[in-house]
Design a protein around this motif. Structure first.
Motif, PDB file in Angstrom:
ATOM      1  N   LEU A 144      38.874  19.123 -18.117  1.00 28.35           N
ATOM      2  CA  LEU A 144      38.417  17.800 -17.687  1.00 28.35           C
ATOM      3  C   LEU A 144      39.572  16.815 -17.485  1.00 28.35           C
ATOM      4  CD1 LEU A 144      35.140  17.258 -19.757  1.00 28.35           C
ATOM      5  CD2 LEU A 144      35.399  18.076 -17.405  1.00 28.35           C
ATOM      6  N   GLU A 181      36.778  18.077 -11.696  1.00 34.33           N
ATOM      7  CA  GLU A 181      36.095  18.791 -12.774  1.00 34.33           C
ATOM      8  C   GLU A 181      34.876  18.031 -13.295  1.00 34.33           C
ATOM      9  OE1 GLU A 181      40.416  20.532 -14.212  1.00 34.33           O
ATOM     10  OE2 GLU A 181      39.190  19.417 -15.619  1.00 34.33           O
ATOM     11  N   TRP A 182      34.781  16.762 -12.970  1.00 37.60           N
ATOM     12  CA  TRP A 182      33.631  15.959 -13.393  1.00 37.60           C
ATOM     13  C   TRP A 182      32.502  16.016 -12.368  1.00 37.60           C
ATOM     14  CZ3 TRP A 182      33.401  13.734 -18.144  1.00 37.60           C
ATOM     15  CH2 TRP A 182      34.596  13.657 -18.862  1.00 37.60           C
ATOM     16  N   GLU A 183      32.783  16.567 -11.208  1.00 30.15           N
ATOM     17  CA  GLU A 183      31.773  16.631 -10.166  1.00 30.15           C
ATOM     18  C   GLU A 183      31.120  18.011 -10.141  1.00 30.15           C
ATOM     19  OE1 GLU A 183      33.547  15.288  -6.449  1.00 30.15           O
ATOM     20  OE2 GLU A 183      32.722  13.331  -6.977  1.00 30.15           O
TER      21      GLU A 183
END
Length: 270
Positions: free
Chosen positions: A86, A91-93
Motif C-alpha cells: 500500500l 494499490e488503493w484502487e
C-alpha cells in the motif's frame, strides 16, 4: 521512436495506428504482472506518439484474453504490489490488470476479440471504444467458479448489458458461455467477422476513424467517456468545453476550408 522490446505483448505501428497483441498464447493470453506492466507501457507509448491516432488491441492464438493468470494470484488477500504494501496509489484502487487507462487517455481503442474472452479480458470489451469479434469468440466470467467474487469486471458489464443478462453471466461462472452472436445481438460488440479476417477488419475500422480530424475524435471520445459519469446537463457543458477547445485548432479551420474547396481535408493534429 524506436520499436519497443516486450516479452508478453507485440507492438506494431503503421498508418497512424498502433496494434497491441497479447502474446502469451500458451497461457491463453492470461495476464500476469509483467504483461500488465508491458501493456501499460505500450498504451502510454501509443498515447504519447504524435504519429499514432488510433490503437488496436487483440490477441495471438485461440484466445483474446483468459483473464488474470491464476499462478500469479496472491493468496493473502492483498492486491498485487511492488515494494512496501500500500505504498503506491494504484494499490488503493481496484486492480486493473489488462484495462487501459480509459478514463484518462484521449486516443480511441479498437478491440478485436479473437476466440476466448473471460475475466479481466472482459475489461477491454467494456472499456474499448469500438469492439468487434470473431464469429467463434466466446465470453464468460469464471470468478465464482474458482471461489472469488466477480467484482470490477461484472460491475462494468452490468453497465453495458441488460442487468439480468450480466447477472446470468456473473452467477453461472465458467459453466455457461455467451456466444459471439449473442454478444452482437445484445450490443456488447458492434460487428462479427470471420476469424481469419479479424485483424484486417480492425485495421480497416482504425483507418475509417483516422480519416477524421484526430483532435476532434479525441475530444468527442473524452466528451462521451467523461460525460457518462455526470448528469446530462453537466455532461453537455463538458462536451461544449471540449468543442470550444478544438475550434481553436488548425484542423478546425481546415475542415470547412476543404469542404468549400471540394477536396479531402489534410489533417495535421494541430
Amino acid at each position: 521512436m524506436g520499436a519497443p522490446q516486450y516479452e508478453t505483448i507485440l507492438y506494431e505501428r503503421g498508418d497512424r495506428t498502433a496494434t497491441i497483441v497479447f502474446n502469451r498464447p500458451e497461457r491463453l493470453n492470461a495476464v500476469n504482472q509483467q504483461m500488465g506492466r508491458e501493456l501499460r507501457d505500450a498504451i502510454a507509448r501509443a498515447e504519447a506518439d504524435d504519429d499514432v491516432w488510433t490503437i488496436i488491441v487483440t490477441g495471438a492464438g485461440r484466445a483474446f484474453c483468459s483473464g488474470a493468470d491464476v499462478e500469479g494470484v496472491r493468496t493473502d488477500g492483498r492486491v498485487p504490489y511492488e515494494g512496501k504494501y500500500l505504498s503506491q496509489f494504484h494499490e488503493w484502487e481496484a486492480p486493473q490488470e489488462a484495462t487501459p487507462p480509459f478514463r484518462s487517455m484521449a486516443k480511441p481503442i479498437v478491440v478485436a476479440v479473437n476466440g476466448l474472452c473471460c475475466g479481466a479480458g472482459l475489461d477491454l470489451v467494456t472499456t474499448g471504444d469500438i469492439v468487434i469479434a470473431a464469429e467463434d469468440a466466446e465470453f464468460f466470467d469464471p470468478h465464482v467458479s474458482i471461489g472469488l467474487v466477480s467484482g470490477r469486471e461484472m460491475v462494468r458489464l452490468a453497465r453495458v448489458l441488460p442487468l439480468n443478462v450480466a447477472m446470468r453471466v456473473a452467477l453461472t461462472g465458467r459453466h455457461e458461455r455467451l456466444s459471439a452472436q449473442r454478444a452482437y445481438d445484445l450490443g456488447l460488440v458492434t460487428e462479427l467477422v470471420p476469424p481469419e479476417s479479424l485483424r484486417q477488419r480492425a485495421l480497416e475500422i482504425a483507418a475509417l476513424v483516422n480519416r477524421n480530424a484526430p483532435l476532434a475524435v479525441r475530444g468527442t471520445r473524452l466528451a462521451i467517456r467523461k460525460g457518462l459519469g455526470l448528469p446530462l446537463y453537466e455532461a453537455e457543458l463538458l462536451a461544449e468545453a471540449f468543442r470550444e477547445r478544438v475550434t481553436r485548432t488548425d484542423d478546425a479551420k481546415e475542415g470547412p476550408r476543404a469542404f468549400l474547396e471540394k477536396r479531402a481535408p489534410v489533417w495535421k493534429g494541430e
